[in-house]
Design a protein around this motif. Structure first.
Motif, PDB file in Angstrom:
ATOM      1  N   LEU A  40       0.816  -1.218   0.000  1.00 18.42           N
ATOM      2  CA  LEU A  40       0.000   0.000   0.000  1.00 18.42           C
ATOM      3  C   LEU A  40       0.848   1.265   0.000  1.00 18.42           C
ATOM      4  CD1 LEU A  40      -2.763  -1.201   2.472  1.00 18.42           C
ATOM      5  CD2 LEU A  40      -3.110  -0.599   0.059  1.00 18.42           C
ATOM      6  N   SER A  41       2.012   1.214   0.628  1.00 18.79           N
ATOM      7  CA  SER A  41       2.889   2.384   0.631  1.00 18.79           C
ATOM      8  C   SER A  41       3.748   2.441  -0.625  1.00 18.79           C
ATOM      9  CB  SER A  41       3.779   2.393   1.880  1.00 18.79           C
ATOM     10  OG  SER A  41       4.561   1.221   1.961  1.00 18.79           O
ATOM     11  N   GLY A  42       3.852   1.306  -1.332  1.00 18.19           N
ATOM     12  CA  GLY A  42       4.667   1.262  -2.554  1.00 18.19           C
ATOM     13  C   GLY A  42       4.039   1.987  -3.719  1.00 18.19           C
ATOM     14  N   ASN A  43       2.711   2.145  -3.691  1.00 20.98           N
ATOM     15  CA  ASN A  43       2.005   2.893  -4.735  1.00 20.98           C
ATOM     16  C   ASN A  43       0.692   3.373  -4.133  1.00 20.98           C
ATOM     17  OD1 ASN A  43       0.277   3.624  -6.933  1.00 20.98           O
ATOM     18  ND2 ASN A  43       1.540   2.424  -8.340  1.00 20.98           N
ATOM     19  N   GLU A  44       0.546   4.693  -4.045  1.00 24.45           N
ATOM     20  CA  GLU A  44      -0.627   5.257  -3.366  1.00 24.45           C
ATOM     21  C   GLU A  44      -1.914   5.096  -4.165  1.00 24.45           C
ATOM     22  OE1 GLU A  44      -0.092   9.903  -4.862  1.00 24.45           O
ATOM     23  OE2 GLU A  44       0.414   9.327  -2.795  1.00 24.45           O
ATOM     24  N   LYS A  45      -1.798   4.537  -5.383  1.00 24.52           N
ATOM     25  CA  LYS A  45      -2.984   4.383  -6.220  1.00 24.52           C
ATOM     26  C   LYS A  45      -3.442   2.928  -6.332  1.00 24.52           C
ATOM     27  CE  LYS A  45      -1.985   8.490  -8.984  1.00 24.52           C
ATOM     28  NZ  LYS A  45      -1.735   9.037 -10.348  1.00 24.52           N
ATOM     29  N   VAL A  46      -2.926   2.044  -5.460  1.00 25.10           N
ATOM     30  CA  VAL A  46      -3.383   0.650  -5.485  1.00 25.10           C
ATOM     31  C   VAL A  46      -4.316   0.390  -4.309  1.00 25.10           C
ATOM     32  CG1 VAL A  46      -1.215  -0.077  -6.556  1.00 25.10           C
ATOM     33  CG2 VAL A  46      -1.514  -0.355  -4.080  1.00 25.10           C
ATOM     34  N   THR A  47      -5.139  -0.645  -4.450  1.00 22.89           N
ATOM     35  CA  THR A  47      -5.989  -1.101  -3.352  1.00 22.89           C
ATOM     36  C   THR A  47      -5.647  -2.564  -3.063  1.00 22.89           C
ATOM     37  OG1 THR A  47      -7.758  -1.678  -4.912  1.00 22.89           O
ATOM     38  CG2 THR A  47      -7.880   0.480  -3.857  1.00 22.89           C
ATOM     39  N   LEU A  48      -6.020  -3.001  -1.869  1.00 25.72           N
ATOM     40  CA  LEU A  48      -5.595  -4.320  -1.404  1.00 25.72           C
ATOM     41  C   LEU A  48      -6.751  -5.082  -0.763  1.00 25.72           C
ATOM     42  CD1 LEU A  48      -2.903  -6.072  -0.795  1.00 25.72           C
ATOM     43  CD2 LEU A  48      -3.179  -5.186   1.519  1.00 25.72           C
ATOM     44  N   ILE A  49      -6.847  -6.354  -1.102  1.00 26.12           N
ATOM     45  CA  ILE A  49      -7.710  -7.296  -0.406  1.00 26.12           C
ATOM     46  C   ILE A  49      -6.784  -8.275   0.298  1.00 26.12           C
ATOM     47  CG2 ILE A  49      -9.435  -9.122  -0.640  1.00 26.12           C
ATOM     48  CD1 ILE A  49     -10.510  -6.340  -1.208  1.00 26.12           C
ATOM     49  N   ALA A  50      -7.005  -8.529   1.579  1.00 27.98           N
ATOM     50  CA  ALA A  50      -6.137  -9.429   2.331  1.00 27.98           C
ATOM     51  C   ALA A  50      -6.962 -10.437   3.113  1.00 27.98           C
ATOM     52  CB  ALA A  50      -5.243  -8.638   3.286  1.00 27.98           C
ATOM     53  N   THR A  51      -6.349 -11.587   3.386  1.00 34.04           N
ATOM     54  CA  THR A  51      -6.980 -12.601   4.228  1.00 34.04           C
ATOM     55  C   THR A  51      -5.958 -13.140   5.223  1.00 34.04           C
ATOM     56  OG1 THR A  51      -6.433 -14.394   2.672  1.00 34.04           O
ATOM     57  CG2 THR A  51      -8.600 -13.379   2.448  1.00 34.04           C
ATOM     58  N   ASP A  52      -6.463 -13.671   6.313  1.00 34.24           N
ATOM     59  CA  ASP A  52      -5.638 -14.420   7.245  1.00 34.24           C
ATOM     60  C   ASP A  52      -6.554 -15.306   8.092  1.00 34.24           C
ATOM     61  OD1 ASP A  52      -2.466 -14.008   8.103  1.00 34.24           O
ATOM     62  OD2 ASP A  52      -3.670 -15.052   9.598  1.00 34.24           O
ATOM     63  N   LYS A  53      -6.032 -16.468   8.476  1.00 29.39           N
ATOM     64  CA  LYS A  53      -6.812 -17.397   9.302  1.00 29.39           C
ATOM     65  C   LYS A  53      -6.763 -17.035  10.774  1.00 29.39           C
ATOM     66  CE  LYS A  53      -4.729 -21.190   7.746  1.00 29.39           C
ATOM     67  NZ  LYS A  53      -4.459 -22.634   7.503  1.00 29.39           N
ATOM     68  N   ASP A  54      -5.784 -16.220  11.142  1.00 28.53           N
ATOM     69  CA  ASP A  54      -5.512 -15.921  12.546  1.00 28.53           C
ATOM     70  C   ASP A  54      -6.150 -14.589  12.935  1.00 28.53           C
ATOM     71  OD1 ASP A  54      -4.410 -15.296  15.025  1.00 28.53           O
ATOM     72  OD2 ASP A  54      -2.451 -16.149  14.545  1.00 28.53           O
ATOM     73  N   SER A  55      -7.124 -14.630  13.838  1.00 28.79           N
ATOM     74  CA  SER A  55      -7.820 -13.404  14.242  1.00 28.79           C
ATOM     75  C   SER A  55      -6.889 -12.420  14.939  1.00 28.79           C
ATOM     76  CB  SER A  55      -9.013 -13.741  15.145  1.00 28.79           C
ATOM     77  OG  SER A  55      -8.600 -14.474  16.280  1.00 28.79           O
ATOM     78  N   GLU A  56      -5.882 -12.930  15.668  1.00 34.64           N
ATOM     79  CA  GLU A  56      -4.907 -12.035  16.308  1.00 34.64           C
ATOM     80  C   GLU A  56      -4.098 -11.298  15.253  1.00 34.64           C
ATOM     81  OE1 GLU A  56      -2.408 -14.048  19.092  1.00 34.64           O
ATOM     82  OE2 GLU A  56      -4.039 -14.552  20.451  1.00 34.64           O
ATOM     83  N   ALA A  57      -3.744 -12.007  14.162  1.00 38.37           N
ATOM     84  CA  ALA A  57      -2.993 -11.375  13.077  1.00 38.37           C
ATOM     85  C   ALA A  57      -3.832 -10.285  12.412  1.00 38.37           C
ATOM     86  CB  ALA A  57      -2.590 -12.428  12.051  1.00 38.37           C
ATOM     87  N   ILE A  58      -5.108 -10.545  12.226  1.00 42.22           N
ATOM     88  CA  ILE A  58      -5.980  -9.555  11.596  1.00 42.22           C
ATOM     89  C   ILE A  58      -6.071  -8.295  12.457  1.00 42.22           C
ATOM     90  CG2 ILE A  58      -8.386  -9.066  10.983  1.00 42.22           C
ATOM     91  CD1 ILE A  58      -8.589 -11.967  10.033  1.00 42.22           C
ATOM     92  N   GLU A  59      -6.167  -8.492  13.757  1.00 45.84           N
ATOM     93  CA  GLU A  59      -6.223  -7.345  14.679  1.00 45.84           C
ATOM     94  C   GLU A  59      -4.942  -6.511  14.569  1.00 45.84           C
ATOM     95  OE1 GLU A  59      -6.588  -6.541  19.497  1.00 45.84           O
ATOM     96  OE2 GLU A  59      -7.138  -8.499  18.683  1.00 45.84           O
ATOM     97  N   GLU A  60      -3.805  -7.189  14.516  1.00 44.92           N
ATOM     98  CA  GLU A  60      -2.526  -6.489  14.411  1.00 44.92           C
ATOM     99  C   GLU A  60      -2.393  -5.799  13.054  1.00 44.92           C
ATOM    100  OE1 GLU A  60       1.161  -5.103  15.734  1.00 44.92           O
ATOM    101  OE2 GLU A  60      -0.413  -6.145  16.869  1.00 44.92           O
TER     102      GLU A  60
END
Length: 309
Positions: A40-60
């Motif tokens: 996201l910081s590498g190009n201010e004109k991109v968008t991101l969809i992310a996933t993770d199985k770990d709820s603690e990781a998502i919070e962080e």
């Protein structure tokens, strides 16, 4: 940067993705958000969809990515369920994807997560998704001797798998195996003295972790599916950390990069097969990065580019 999880080969990943203005990128293993932040910081004109199985990781990751509000969304999901996630996000094609198949530093170091053989009193767990009921304790105490041997041999490439499985089954007849320390001792006892080392339980712990989380199940099919979702010119980056997952990724990419398979004596192609991707490169961590983060030593980064449908 947060030390929840240090992203490996961060610069190489961003360069490999070749970020495009207006591009949509998928980080299937968000972890603490390190790679997502770099994207996201590498190009201010991109968008991101992310996933993770770990709820603690998502919070962080959510805290880490707060400066980019409105440009990303994180889903509590296995990256192998990307089809459902893309549908929910209203996405058809993507410009790039990243899969970091390693376990996070936080998961390894957090005693309550029970991933590491060196954390003697940690409860046997190893679940990346703690909402799931199936854990390492279930594998170690419930699987047959033959099943344990198979897992240790196939997923851990452990040559003393039979002896270790026998030790585990014999011990659990007297007492339930509860902690990482108990399991580590049993593994050590199953290995001949001259082959024991401080890390001799590593392969067996890896094998059980892979079984608990289904890490290799459907991996090749998932990679193929993500390549299908890439736009022409889109890039895919995959970080692997052991030979089993790297072999699956390597073979899948090799197959997707293979064109006509007709015999050479055929005057024209009749199979109609086309190369779907080209192999951009294979990278390892620099000496400097390995010095700063020893966990990057085993990492391999493979980068591909979509060239045809």
């Amino acid at each position: 940067m947060s030390e929840y999880h240090r992203p490996i080969m961060e610069n190489e990943v961003v360069e490999g993705l070749f970020l495009k203005d207006g591009g949509v990128y998928f980080d299937g293993t968000a972890g603490g958000g390190g790679h997502s932040f770099a994207i996201l910081s590498g190009n201010e004109k991109v968008t991101l969809i992310a996933t993770d199985k770990d709820s603690e990781a998502i919070e962080e990751a959510t805290k880490r990515l707060s400066p980019f509000e409105g440009r990303y969304k994180i889903y509590h999901s296995d990256f192998k369920n990307f089809e459902k996630v893309f549908e929910e996000a209203g996405i058809d094609k993507i410009d790039g994807f990243l899969l970091d198949l390693g376990i996070s530093s936080h998961q390894i170091d957090d005693e309550k997560r029970g991933f590491a053989y060196r954390l003697k009193n940690a409860p046997l767990d190893m679940r990346m998704d703690q909402s799931k009921p199936f854990s390492a304790k279930d594998v170690v105490n419930g699987f047959s001797e033959a099943a344990l041997k198979k897992i240790l041999k196939e997923y851990g490439e452990e040559r003393f798998a039979g002896a270790i499985a026998k030790k585990i089954v014999s011990y659990r007849e007297k007492k339930t195996i509860e902690t990482c320390g108990e399991l580590e001792n049993l593994i050590r006892e199953g290995i001949p003295a001259k082959f024991r080392s401080a890390a001799c339980a590593r392969q067996s712990f890896q094998a059980i972790r892979i079984e608990v989380n289904g890490e290799l199940t459907g991996l090749g099919e998932c990679v193929r599916g993500l390549v299908e979702r890439l736009k022409i010119g889109g890039r895919g980056c995959i970080l692997t950390f052991h030979s089993l997952e790297d072999r699956i990724v390597k073979q899948t990419f090799k197959d997707l990069a293979t064109g006509c398979t007709c015999p050479k004596e055929f005057p024209v192609c009749v199979c109609g097969r086309k190369e779907k991707i080209k192999l951009v490169g294979r990278y390892v961590a620099s000496e400097e990065e390995v010095k700063e983060n020893s966990r990057s030593k085993s990492a391999k980064l493979r980068v591909i580019e979509k060239i045809s449908e």
